[in-house]
Design a protein around this motif. Structure first.
Motif, PDB file in Angstrom:
ATOM      1  N   PHE A 192      17.693  -4.502 -21.548  1.00 48.36           N
ATOM      2  CA  PHE A 192      17.703  -4.488 -23.000  1.00 48.36           C
ATOM      3  C   PHE A 192      18.772  -5.415 -23.559  1.00 48.36           C
ATOM      4  CE2 PHE A 192      17.519  -2.821 -27.194  1.00 48.36           C
ATOM      5  CZ  PHE A 192      16.206  -2.398 -27.293  1.00 48.36           C
ATOM      6  N   TYR A 193      20.028  -5.240 -23.096  1.00 43.40           N
ATOM      7  CA  TYR A 193      21.035  -6.044 -23.784  1.00 43.40           C
ATOM      8  C   TYR A 193      21.182  -7.446 -23.249  1.00 43.40           C
ATOM      9  CZ  TYR A 193      24.796  -4.843 -20.447  1.00 43.40           C
ATOM     10  OH  TYR A 193      25.573  -4.699 -19.345  1.00 43.40           O
ATOM     11  N   ILE A 195      18.459  -9.346 -22.254  1.00 42.59           N
ATOM     12  CA  ILE A 195      17.297 -10.157 -22.580  1.00 42.59           C
ATOM     13  C   ILE A 195      16.681  -9.784 -23.927  1.00 42.59           C
ATOM     14  CG2 ILE A 195      14.952 -10.758 -21.843  1.00 42.59           C
ATOM     15  CD1 ILE A 195      16.136 -10.452 -18.957  1.00 42.59           C
ATOM     16  N   ILE A 196      16.485  -8.500 -24.170  1.00 44.33           N
ATOM     17  CA  ILE A 196      15.755  -8.137 -25.386  1.00 44.33           C
ATOM     18  C   ILE A 196      16.581  -8.379 -26.657  1.00 44.33           C
ATOM     19  CG2 ILE A 196      14.530  -6.260 -26.557  1.00 44.33           C
ATOM     20  CD1 ILE A 196      13.625  -5.332 -23.830  1.00 44.33           C
ATOM     21  N   THR A 197      17.880  -8.021 -26.618  1.00 46.69           N
ATOM     22  CA  THR A 197      18.701  -8.255 -27.809  1.00 46.69           C
ATOM     23  C   THR A 197      18.816  -9.742 -28.169  1.00 46.69           C
ATOM     24  OG1 THR A 197      19.907  -6.252 -27.265  1.00 46.69           O
ATOM     25  CG2 THR A 197      20.897  -7.667 -28.915  1.00 46.69           C
ATOM     26  N   MET A 199      10.225 -14.821 -22.269  1.00 45.15           N
ATOM     27  CA  MET A 199      11.251 -14.342 -23.196  1.00 45.15           C
ATOM     28  C   MET A 199      12.486 -15.225 -23.153  1.00 45.15           C
ATOM     29  SD  MET A 199      11.025 -10.252 -22.987  1.00 45.15           S
ATOM     30  CE  MET A 199      11.980  -9.906 -24.425  1.00 45.15           C
ATOM     31  N   SER A 216      22.977 -14.518 -22.423  1.00 42.11           N
ATOM     32  CA  SER A 216      21.804 -14.237 -21.600  1.00 42.11           C
ATOM     33  C   SER A 216      21.658 -15.265 -20.483  1.00 42.11           C
ATOM     34  CB  SER A 216      20.545 -14.125 -22.452  1.00 42.11           C
ATOM     35  OG  SER A 216      20.080 -15.369 -22.788  1.00 42.11           O
ATOM     36  N   PHE A 227      16.785 -11.967 -27.537  1.00 43.33           N
ATOM     37  CA  PHE A 227      15.446 -12.398 -27.923  1.00 43.33           C
ATOM     38  C   PHE A 227      15.140 -11.954 -29.369  1.00 43.33           C
ATOM     39  CE2 PHE A 227      10.954 -10.933 -28.141  1.00 43.33           C
ATOM     40  CZ  PHE A 227      10.301 -12.149 -27.994  1.00 43.33           C
ATOM     41  N   LEU A 228      15.563 -10.740 -29.697  1.00 49.17           N
ATOM     42  CA  LEU A 228      15.233 -10.217 -31.026  1.00 49.17           C
ATOM     43  C   LEU A 228      16.120 -10.786 -32.132  1.00 49.17           C
ATOM     44  CD1 LEU A 228      14.507  -6.440 -30.330  1.00 49.17           C
ATOM     45  CD2 LEU A 228      12.872  -8.245 -30.836  1.00 49.17           C
ATOM     46  N   THR A 250      20.223 -14.157 -16.839  1.00 48.46           N
ATOM     47  CA  THR A 250      18.764 -14.206 -16.884  1.00 48.46           C
ATOM     48  C   THR A 250      18.121 -15.198 -15.912  1.00 48.46           C
ATOM     49  OG1 THR A 250      19.021 -13.584 -19.170  1.00 48.46           O
ATOM     50  CG2 THR A 250      16.818 -14.144 -18.462  1.00 48.46           C
ATOM     51  N   PHE A 273       9.618 -12.186 -18.396  1.00 51.91           N
ATOM     52  CA  PHE A 273      11.014 -12.577 -18.589  1.00 51.91           C
ATOM     53  C   PHE A 273      11.156 -14.078 -18.760  1.00 51.91           C
ATOM     54  CE2 PHE A 273      13.877  -8.899 -17.317  1.00 51.91           C
ATOM     55  CZ  PHE A 273      12.907  -7.960 -17.572  1.00 51.91           C
TER      56      PHE A 273
END
Ligand SMILES: *[C@@H]1O[C@H](CO)[C@@H](O)[C@H](O)[C@H]1NC(C)=O
Length: 313
Positions: A275-276, A278-280, A35, A75, A282-283, A79, A32
């Motif tokens: 997912f929403y 950190i990952i979103t 990310m 985030s 990030f992507l 985060t 994390f």
């Protein structure tokens, strides 16, 4: 009936986190942390590229830079604490910290949702009314779109939080997630919350479903329009649109799962919230920069002009 018992006796919540194993938590910390650094660098790079590179001074890129800015804020609300919590045995958050997290999550989330709609309108005008694009998407309209996003974000969050801050909490105070979120916290209130639950389902869940369907339909109309008038620019337009559709799906998918069916299936929810949050974010920069030649070129120029001269003045 105890009417004086309105005040909460719970002053903090305990977050359970993702795992109770020490080794796994250290692994999560490392993942994390990296990310989050990538979220900051990637999104900041997009904002800086759009502000400083005159090749990118168009409504589409201004909106994209604003989306990156929303992602950064979104985030950053949760985060840093999530990352620090991986190293803590006892992951506590004060009642007000918890309320603040929820307020800003929904503020930036609602803003981002509106911005995704603005981005779709921008692409719709570019594809379906190309001759009028410059006159329709002028500076005033763009400013209105941004104002609209911030306002919707604010209305969206206050409409739910106004009823949440006053809830009485008298224990239990355990939140089975990595940060506070509305369905989980509302469930802990020691009062009747049925109306509030319905409000959250309508305000966050149904709104997400509605926007998502609307956006998908409008992107399908755009794709069909492109295929009908296939021109030399169409492959570029299709790749831009597919990037938008991917981002919209990444954003709304988890939100719909969490808020449209919020008060029964909690076990998946905490992985979806990873997912929403950190990952979103990030992507998003990866999706927009890797598939977009102009963005890639701008970042290269930025690298040459600015970062190069900072490193070797
Ligand atoms: C947001 O968009 C506006 C255009 O209206 C632009 O001037 C501004 O720089 C953008 N903000 C960010 C953070 O990129």
């Amino acid at each position: 009936m105890d009417t004086l018992n309105n005040s909460s006796s719970v002053s903090e919540f305990i977050l359970l986190g993702l795992s109770s194993s020490q080794e796994i938590q250290i692994l999560f910390f490392a993942i994390f942390f990296h990310m989050y650094v990538a979220i900051i660098v990637g999104n900041l790079l997009i904002v800086i590229a759009v502000i400083f590179d005159s090749h990118l001074h168009s409504p589409m890129y201004f909106l994209l830079a604003n989306l990156s800015f929303f992602d950064l804020c979104f985030s950053s609300v949760v985060t840093p604490k999530v990352i620090a919590d991986f190293l803590r045995k006892r992951k506590a958050i004060s009642l007000w910290g918890c309320m603040t997290q929820m307020f800003f999550m929904h503020f930036f989330g609602g803003g981002e949702m509106s911005l995704l709609i603005a981005m779709a309108i921008d692409r719709y005008v570019a594809i379906c009314k190309p001759l009028h694009y410059k006159t329709i998407m002028n500076h005033r309209v763009l400013t209105l779109f941004l104002l609209f996003s911030w306002t919707i974000g604010f209305i969206h969050t206050t409409s739910q939080m106004a009823f949440t801050v006053g809830l009485p909490f008298c224990g239990p105070n355990v939140v089975d997630s990595i940060f506070c979120d509305l369905p989980l916290v509302i469930k802990l209130a020691c009062t009747e919350t049925y109306t509030l639950e319905l409000l959250v389902i309508a305000d966050s869940g149904l709104l997400s479903v509605f926007c998502f369907i609307l956006l998908l339909i409008s992107y399908i109309i755009m794709l069909v329009t492109i295929w009908q008038h296939s021109s030399s620019a169409s492959s570029k337009a299709v790749s831009t649109l597919s990037a938008h559709i991917t981002v919209v799906t990444l954003f709304f998918g988890p939100a719909i799962f969490i808020y449209a069916f919020p008060f029964n299936s909690f076990s998946v929810d905490k992985f979806l919230s990873v997912f929403y949050s950190i990952i979103t974010p990030f992507l998003n920069p990866i999706i927009y920069t890797l598939r977009n030649q102009e963005m890639k070129a701008a970042i290269k120029r930025l690298n040459k002009q600015h970062i190069g001269s900072w490193l070797n003045p």
